[in-house]
Scaffold this motif. Structure first.
Motif, PDB file in Angstrom:
ATOM      1  N   LYS A 139      43.621 -42.338 -14.799  1.00  0.00           N
ATOM      2  CA  LYS A 139      43.913 -43.771 -14.998  1.00  0.00           C
ATOM      3  C   LYS A 139      42.673 -44.635 -14.801  1.00  0.00           C
ATOM      4  N   SER A 140      41.845 -44.255 -13.830  1.00  0.00           N
ATOM      5  CA  SER A 140      40.646 -45.057 -13.531  1.00  0.00           C
ATOM      6  C   SER A 140      39.430 -44.598 -14.325  1.00  0.00           C
ATOM      7  N   LYS A 141      39.601 -43.542 -15.129  1.00  0.00           N
ATOM      8  CA  LYS A 141      38.515 -42.966 -15.922  1.00  0.00           C
ATOM      9  C   LYS A 141      37.315 -42.591 -15.040  1.00  0.00           C
ATOM     10  N   ASN A 174      36.132 -39.516  -2.687  1.00  0.00           N
ATOM     11  CA  ASN A 174      34.799 -39.826  -2.186  1.00  0.00           C
ATOM     12  C   ASN A 174      33.724 -38.985  -2.875  1.00  0.00           C
ATOM     13  N   ILE A 175      34.057 -37.739  -3.163  1.00  0.00           N
ATOM     14  CA  ILE A 175      33.079 -36.853  -3.808  1.00  0.00           C
ATOM     15  C   ILE A 175      32.742 -37.350  -5.209  1.00  0.00           C
ATOM     16  N   PHE A 176      33.771 -37.731  -5.971  1.00  0.00           N
ATOM     17  CA  PHE A 176      33.560 -38.078  -7.376  1.00  0.00           C
ATOM     18  C   PHE A 176      33.454 -39.593  -7.619  1.00  0.00           C
ATOM     19  N   PHE A 177      33.358 -40.382  -6.551  1.00  0.00           N
ATOM     20  CA  PHE A 177      33.077 -41.806  -6.707  1.00  0.00           C
ATOM     21  C   PHE A 177      31.722 -41.954  -7.400  1.00  0.00           C
ATOM     22  N   ASN A 178      31.659 -42.802  -8.436  1.00  0.00           N
ATOM     23  CA  ASN A 178      30.479 -42.798  -9.302  1.00  0.00           C
ATOM     24  C   ASN A 178      29.188 -43.254  -8.623  1.00  0.00           C
ATOM     25  N   LYS A 179      29.271 -43.746  -7.398  1.00  0.00           N
ATOM     26  CA  LYS A 179      28.059 -44.105  -6.655  1.00  0.00           C
ATOM     27  C   LYS A 179      27.697 -43.045  -5.615  1.00  0.00           C
ATOM     28  N   ALA A 180      28.569 -42.040  -5.455  1.00  0.00           N
ATOM     29  CA  ALA A 180      28.340 -41.004  -4.452  1.00  0.00           C
ATOM     30  C   ALA A 180      27.266 -40.032  -4.921  1.00  0.00           C
ATOM     31  N   GLU A 206      35.169 -38.966 -18.198  1.00  0.00           N
ATOM     32  CA  GLU A 206      34.809 -40.303 -17.740  1.00  0.00           C
ATOM     33  C   GLU A 206      34.983 -41.330 -18.851  1.00  0.00           C
ATOM     34  N   GLU A 207      34.932 -40.880 -20.105  1.00  0.00           N
ATOM     35  CA  GLU A 207      35.046 -41.797 -21.240  1.00  0.00           C
ATOM     36  C   GLU A 207      36.497 -42.086 -21.606  1.00  0.00           C
ATOM     37  N   THR A 208      37.326 -41.049 -21.650  1.00  0.00           N
ATOM     38  CA  THR A 208      38.706 -41.209 -22.118  1.00  0.00           C
ATOM     39  C   THR A 208      39.752 -41.052 -21.018  1.00  0.00           C
ATOM     40  N   GLY A 209      39.376 -40.457 -19.878  1.00  0.00           N
ATOM     41  CA  GLY A 209      40.340 -40.194 -18.823  1.00  0.00           C
ATOM     42  C   GLY A 209      41.194 -38.968 -19.082  1.00  0.00           C
ATOM     43  N   SER A 210      40.907 -38.229 -20.149  1.00  0.00           N
ATOM     44  CA  SER A 210      41.688 -37.043 -20.495  1.00  0.00           C
ATOM     45  C   SER A 210      41.449 -35.925 -19.484  1.00  0.00           C
TER      46      SER A 210
END
Length: 291
Positions: free
Chosen positions: A136-138, A172-178, A234-238
């Motif tokens: 949902k948050s891609k 936390n691991i996959f947060f885009n700033k982590a 990350e682009e489509t959320g698929s």
């Protein structure tokens, strides 16, 4: 000519024994295994090139093309060494798959865990829940479930955590700033063994052009091992699952959870075996009793 051929065929069939049948059956199984292994890989293209060379070799003999025949003859003299060098990655993959037992992920649950069944299902459920939120948050994610093939070398490229699986930790691991978000997370024995790991990229030329590096890495990891790899775009959320070099796309939360249970606990093709089949059957019995 036809009579001679059929006469030889009948003579061969008359002398055909059970031992010959076993011999032919083993060869057929080996050929079937090789064809299935080489399907959807660059080996098919390489084999086509080899067959073209073989055809040219026959033409050189037919028309007495001395120089061409000499060069090709030199090549085919060392064909075994050339074959091993060219097909080294595929041969390694084939031997790894051949050496795997039918039991799936015997080390997934440690013998010291008091409630291994709960830990297995909780880990799979948490991954499915997290992937649904990521979808949902891609938020891009790459999660590898280690099975029979050890992934120690891959884990060494990342940071070892040995932590329980939870949506909060995965978030936390996959947060885009982590710092670890670009790599893969490896789940071993029901725990997050390592994160930020670098996976091998697939060199399959038939992969769709709309798939990025994360999906290519998921396919590459599934080609090099028997791991089950979950990837969120990350682009489509698929949500997709890679297994044995094949990527299946567009999973929903419940579909993903059921597929992970099928692959990691029950076993491929619904062939339940070993400890995980027992745990799965006990869970089904408890559920039926409650109902």
């Amino acid at each position: 000519m036809e009579q001679t051929f059929f006469s030889q065929l009948l003579a061969t069939l008359k002398t055909f024994t059970f031992k010959d049948f076993i011999d032919v059956a083993i060869i057929a199984l080996l050929l079937f295994y090789l064809l299935r292994l080489f399907r959807q890989s660059r080996v098919g293209q390489l084999i086509k090139g080899f067959l073209i060379l073989l055809a040219v070799y026959g033409v050189s003999y037919l028309f007495e093309l001395t120089m061409l025949k000499y060069i090709l003859n030199s090549i085919f003299t060392y064909w075994a060494i050339i074959f091993i060098v060219v097909f080294q990655p595929e041969l390694r993959l084939g031997l790894e798959r051949l050496g795997r037992s039918n039991k799936r992920l015997r080390s997934f649950v440690s013998s010291t865990v008091q409630n291994p069944e709960d830990q297995i299902y909780r880990a799979l459920s948490d991954v499915a829940d997290t992937c649904a939120v990521f979808s949902k948050s891609k938020t891009g994610a790459l999660i590898v479930f280690e099975r029979e093939t050890p992934l120690g070398e891959i884990a060494d490229t990342g940071t070892v955590l040995n932590s329980d699986v939870s949506p909060a930790l995965l978030g936390n691991i996959f947060f885009n700033k982590a710092p670890l978000h670009d790599g893969a997370c490896i789940i071993r024995e029901g725990k997050i063994h390592a994160a930020g790991c670098i996976l091998p990229l697939s060199d399959n030329l038939n992969i769709s052009q709309d798939l990025g590096t994360r999906h290519r890495a998921a396919i590459g990891m599934s080609e090099a091992s028997d791991a089950v790899v979950v990837v969120v775009s990350e682009e489509t959320g698929s949500i997709s699952v890679a297994l044995n070099g094949i990527l299946t796309r567009d999973f929903k939360r419940d579909d993903l959870y059921n597929r992970l249970v099928e692959l990691i606990i029950v076993g491929d093709n619904n062939n339940a075996s070993g400890m995980f089949a027992t745990l799965f059957n006990k869970r089904k019995e408890k559920k039926n009793e409650k109902e």
